[in-house]
Design a protein around this motif. Structure first.
Motif, mmCIF file in Angstrom:
data_model
loop_
_atom_site.group_PDB
_atom_site.id
_atom_site.type_symbol
_atom_site.label_atom_id
_atom_site.label_comp_id
_atom_site.label_asym_id
_atom_site.label_seq_id
_atom_site.Cartn_x
_atom_site.Cartn_y
_atom_site.Cartn_z
ATOM 1 N N ASP A 1 -37.043 33.635 8.749
ATOM 2 C CA ASP A 1 -36.400 34.583 7.782
ATOM 3 C C ASP A 1 -36.557 34.328 6.464
ATOM 4 N N ASP A 2 -36.336 35.626 5.299
ATOM 5 C CA ASP A 2 -35.804 35.328 3.880
ATOM 6 C C ASP A 2 -36.700 34.545 3.395
ATOM 7 N N GLU B 1 -40.918 41.674 2.883
ATOM 8 C CA GLU B 1 -40.308 42.316 3.551
ATOM 9 C C GLU B 1 -39.628 42.952 2.288
#
Ligand code: C2E
Ligand code: CA
Ligand code: CA
Length: 936
Positions: free
Chosen positions: A834-835, A891
């Motif tokens: 993630d991220d 994202e």
């Protein structure tokens, strides 16, 4: 003429016999019936002895109940008249008719003659056993005419000579006293005959030739000569003397003892002699009676011509004549035996013995007492020695002084520490004046307090080393309560105190940086506040936190993280005044106390200077690092009056500084605490939120470019707070993590999300995967198993699940996390980073990560169309991911622009407001299910 006395005697004698015969007749029926006819009167000692012995022997041999012994004393030896014989005969006849006797035992010559004479009239052929018979001729006449046997009373002439020869070994002439009576003459002839075979002479002293007086005269001449009395009844002048009188008279005059062949007389003047054994004779006769009763014919039983004999001696007489009792044969029976030495002198003996025992006991007692005293002394000595040993074994100094301060004892430790032998000395003779004064003073203190007094005393030891003694002094009193002296006990506590100091330091300092910890900070801050209050001054508390320090730890490891913290501590410490304080109170949190400040302006400048110092690059193990810090400031007394409040307020200010964009300082204001209070309240509410079902999930779809139906969805949690409304996960997830609730919450999210996917599938909305965010704290050693259990219980395929983890977690490289991720991957669960791009991981490390999806952080996407730098970063990330065959997800795709750039760069999936905001499950279904049908 019948004398009235005799008649009376006969009545006395015979009437009981008659009555006895009458009464016992019936009871004697089944018994062996023995009639014992005794020639003598009952009072004649031998008669009594014979009867008793025969009774005993028969009872013993046949059994008392099997024999009936009837005794009749005939008294014939007294020369009874015809009438009495007549009477007796009638009685016996009468009794014989009703009472047939089995056997007759005749005792004495007269009894046997009586039986023989009355044979025709009374006794018929009844067997006869005789006893105490002298008349051998008579027996010879009867044998053959009567069934007869018995025991003779033959005088033991030969035995007598043997006996005398023992007593008079040198004497050849034996004197015999006789009286010339015809029956005794026969007897004397037998004695004379016996001497033929013996080498002795017999000289007869006959009363037929001498008067009693003449005989006495003769006897008085015979010194130590063997004299035997055969008979002495009547002298040449026909003077008769009864046996007892005669014996008394003769023995009184005789110079030598008189011996005899008959029992009667021995003890009455006769010294002793060889006699037939009455008991043994009675025993022999009884045996014959028994044999006859058993069926043996009397003719088959030999007559005992010589019954057993034994010497019988009047011991008193023998001693009077100068014999010792030991001279007589062993078989000698003594009568009139003098009391033995023991009997005579026993009492004195006992007394003497008693005295001896008492003396002996006294001696033993004295000896034991002396020994005891000796032992007690030795024991005391040993005790003292042992006590000294025990004292010496004590590694601490032990000593005792009397009331004048003079040492009476001490132990080894005292001597080895002070190198002094103190016994007999005072402190003034042992130590310097000052020290002795001090010791004396401490002694006095203990005496005054009448209890143990403890003091610390600095002294110089043997090596001239300063050492600290802890001395216990206790006054010692006698039982009466009188002061005797002082017992001292000292131990060297130098090392102990040193260790205590070190321990104290450890307890109050941070091990890594060596700076004071929270405990010491509070202490120092408190005293600083006190001082500031007294001097009406200001002081500042600066709460300082390193920005994103966790990422450094996670990406570069704890070793580098620690070295960095050390360096930071160093820089801070070097940039404050000596009287200021710099403490480390958390992993990357420092608190400084700056004293003597004048207004906030000055503090702010100081704080900014410190931040600038910290921002300078660090070179640690080849890494060139730069960090930033944020700081909160609280001033005494405006922002807080006590240490706790000041620290708390500085912390609140720090949070605000971070919130405002880090690398800055901020001063505390009252409104900050409200936010802090809010956070605390929120954390408390979090615990009940689960039960109250205040959490719910939203789902944000991910699309392939140009597709209207999502391929996957990401699960995002929400908290509907009853008072505060909807709360962002950015706010409460960290609270859930720090409060330990995250693990439980995480499983709830996972289970709910999986159930939701299954439900959608049942409803016909077929999604490839559902993504669930996983907080690092969730990954414990049981994580993989727990996830597997949830999936299995739902019959949820692992391939449908994608777990999103942070970049830092993937880089941490810890065994547990790697194991858990590998285990789940092996099952088919996908992992996404993630991220991606915000952390410190280098692209080169991506290879080693066990993931299949990479999510490009929205911070790069946001300005991808304007910022060339961001574009290049995203381009590089996607290229790298492609080469590693990872799926890329962008994202925060908010615009068409974003979409087309990312699409051109080769990004696989898009997630963002441009497509859809996170939405509720039903909403998502209602939105996309119709489109599936449309597509069809
Ligand atoms: P995240 O994992 O990076 O989630 C994406 C966040 O970006 C979400 O915020 C989402 O609403 C937001 N977002 C999506 N598209 C856009 C867009 O186009 N523009 C912008 N500006 N934002 C967009 P959200 O839901 O507030 O979640 C925030 C963070 O909270 C998440 O970041 C995630 O780290 C965490 N989080 C959310 N739900 C969970 C959860 O269930 N478990 C865990 N551990 N963390 C969660
Ligand atoms: Ca996420
Ligand atoms: Ca994200």
């Amino acid at each position: 003429m019948r004398s009235p006395n005799l008649t009376k005697y006969l009545v006395q004698l015979l009437l009981p016999l008659f009555l006895l015969l009458m009464s016992s007749a019936s009871s004697a029926d089944n018994k062996a019936k023995v009639l014992m006819l005794v020639a003598y009167e009952p009072l004649f000692p031998a008669a009594h002895e014979f009867v008793t012995k025969v009774d005993q022997a028969l009872s013993h041999k046949l059994g008392a109940e099997k024999v009936h012994l009837q005794v009749a004393y005939l008294g014939l030896d007294l020369g009874p008249d015809k009438t009495s014989i007549e009477l007796q005969t009638q009685l016996l006849k009468l009794q014989y008719q009703r009472y047939q006797y089995d056997i007759i035992l005749a005792v004495g010559d007269a009894a046997l003659s009586f039986v023989a004479s009355q044979r025709q009239q009374i006794f018929q052929q009844t067997p006869v056993v005789f006893l105490d018979i002298h008349d051998a001729e008579k027996v010879n006449q009867l044998v053959g005419n009567l069934p007869l046997t018995g025991v003779m009373n033959t005088p033991p002439i030969y035995e007598l000579f043997t006996f005398l020869r023992i007593l008079y070994p040198d004497k050849k002439t034996y004197y015999f006293i006789t009286d010339g009576l015809p029956q005794r003459a026969k007897y004397f002839q037998r004695v004379k005959n016996a001497t033929h075979s013996l080498d002795v002479e017999i000289e007869e002293l006959s009363l037929a030739r001498y008067s009693w007086q003449e005989l006495a005269g003769k006897l008085a001449q015979l010194h130590n000569e063997p004299i035997v009395l055969l008979s002495a009844f009547i002298d040449k002048n026909s003077e008769q003397r009864r046996l007892t009188q005669a014996l008394k008279f003769l023995s009184e005059h005789s110079a030598s003892p008189i011996w005899s062949l008959d029992t009667p007389g021995i003890g009455l003047g006769i010294t002793g002699g060889m006699v037939n054994d009455y008991e043994a004779s009675a025993e022999l006769a009884s045996r014959q009676v028994t044999s006859i009763l058993a069926g043996t014919s009397p003719d088959d039983l030999p007559i005992h011509g010589h019954p057993p004999t034994h010497p019988l001696v009047d011991a008193q007489q023998a001693l009077r004549y100068g014999f010792s009792l030991a001279q007589f044969p062993r078989s000698t029976v003594f009568i009139n035996q003098p009391p033995s030495y023991w009997q005579q002198y026993g009492r004195y003996g006992m007394l003497a013995l008693g005295v001896v025992v008492v003396i002996l006991a006294l001696l033993v007692f004295t000896f034991l007492q002396a020994k005891k005293v000796q032992q007690a002394k030795q024991k005391l000595q040993r005790r003292l020695l042992l006590m000294q040993r025990v004292l010496d074994a004590i590694p601490e100094m032990v000593f005792y002084k009397d009331i004048n301060g003079r040492y009476l004892f001490s132990n080894q430790a005292f001597e080895s520490i002070t190198r002094k032998k103190p016994i007999g000395c005072t402190d003034y003779e042992l130590f310097e004046q000052n020290l002795a004064d001090l010791f004396r003073h401490h002694d006095q203190q203990a005496i005054h307090s009448a209890s143990t007094h403890v003091n610390n005393e600095w002294v110089l030891d043997v090596n001239q080393r300063n050492c600290l003694l802890e001395t216990h002094k206790t006054p010692i009193y006698s039982e009466a309560g009188k002061l005797l002296g002082i017992l001292g006990y000292s131990r060297d506590i130098t090392a102990l105190v040193q260790t205590q100091k070190e321990l104290e330091h450890i307890v109050q300092h941070d091990a890594l940086t060596g700076l004071p910890n929270r405990m010491l900070l509070l202490q120092q801050l408190k005293s600083a506040i006190l001082e500031a209050r007294q001097e009406h001054q200001q002081l500042a508390v600066i709460y300082l936190d390193i920005d994103r320090f966790k990422d450094i730890n996670d990406t570069l490891g704890h070793t580098i993280g620690d070295l960095l913290l050390k360096d930071i501590g160093h820089r801070l410490h070097n940039n404050i005044q000596q009287f200021d304080v710099c403490a480390r109170i958390g992993s990357d949190e420092f608190v400084l106390v700056i004293n003597h400040v004048y207004g906030y302006q000055q503090v702010q400048e100081k704080c900014e200077q410190l931040l600038a110092v910290l921002a300078r690059p660090y070179s640690i193990q080849g890494h060139l690092l730069s960090i930033y810090a944020s700081a909160g400031i609280a001033l005494y007394a405006e922002d807080g009056a006590d240490a706790d409040t000041l620290i708390r307020h500085a912390d609140a200010a720090l949070h605000m500084a971070k919130h405002l964009g880090r690398n800055r300082c901020h001063r505390y204001t009252a409104d900050l605490t409200e936010g802090l209070h809010l956070r605390i309240a929120l954390e408390q509410d979090l615990h009940s939120a689960m039960e109250s079902r205040e959490f719910f999930l939203m789902y944000q779809p991910q699309f392939k470019v140009n597709e209207s139906v999502p391929l996957r969805v990401e699960t995002l949690i929400r908290w509907q707070h009853p008072q505060r409304g909807l709360i962002s996960p950015v706010e409460f997830i960290p609270l859930a993590e720090s409060s330990g609730m995250m693990v439980e919450l995480g499983y709830w999210i996972l289970r709910s999300a999986c159930q939701q996917l299954l439900f959608w599938r049942e409803q016909g909305l077929l999604l490839e995967k559902i993504a669930v965010n996983v907080s690092p704290v969730q990954i414990t050693h049981s994580f993989a198993n727990d996830v597997a259990r949830i999936l299995t219980s739902l019959e949820f395929k692992p391939e449908w699940l994608e777990l999103e983890v942070t970049e830092g977690l993937m880089m941490s490289d810890t065994q547990i996390i790697n194991d858990q991720i590998n285990q789940l991957q092996a099952m088919g669960v996908d992992f996404a980073i993630d991220d991606f791009g915000t952390g410190y991981s280098s692209l080169s490390k991506l290879k080693a990560m066990p993931v299949s999806i990479l999510k490009v952080d929205q911070s790069f996407v946001r300005n991808i169309d304007t910022d060339q730098n961001d574009f290049k970063i995203v381009q590089a990330i996607i290229q790298m991911a492609k080469s590693l065959k990872l799926t890329t997800v962008a994202e925060g795709v908010e615009t068409q622009q974003h979409e087309s750039i990312l699409h051109n760069l080769g990004c696989d999936l898009m997630q963002g407001y441009f497509y859809a905001k996170p939405m509720l499950a039903d909403q998502l279904y209602e939105t996309y299910y119709p489109l599936i049908n449309d597509d069809l």
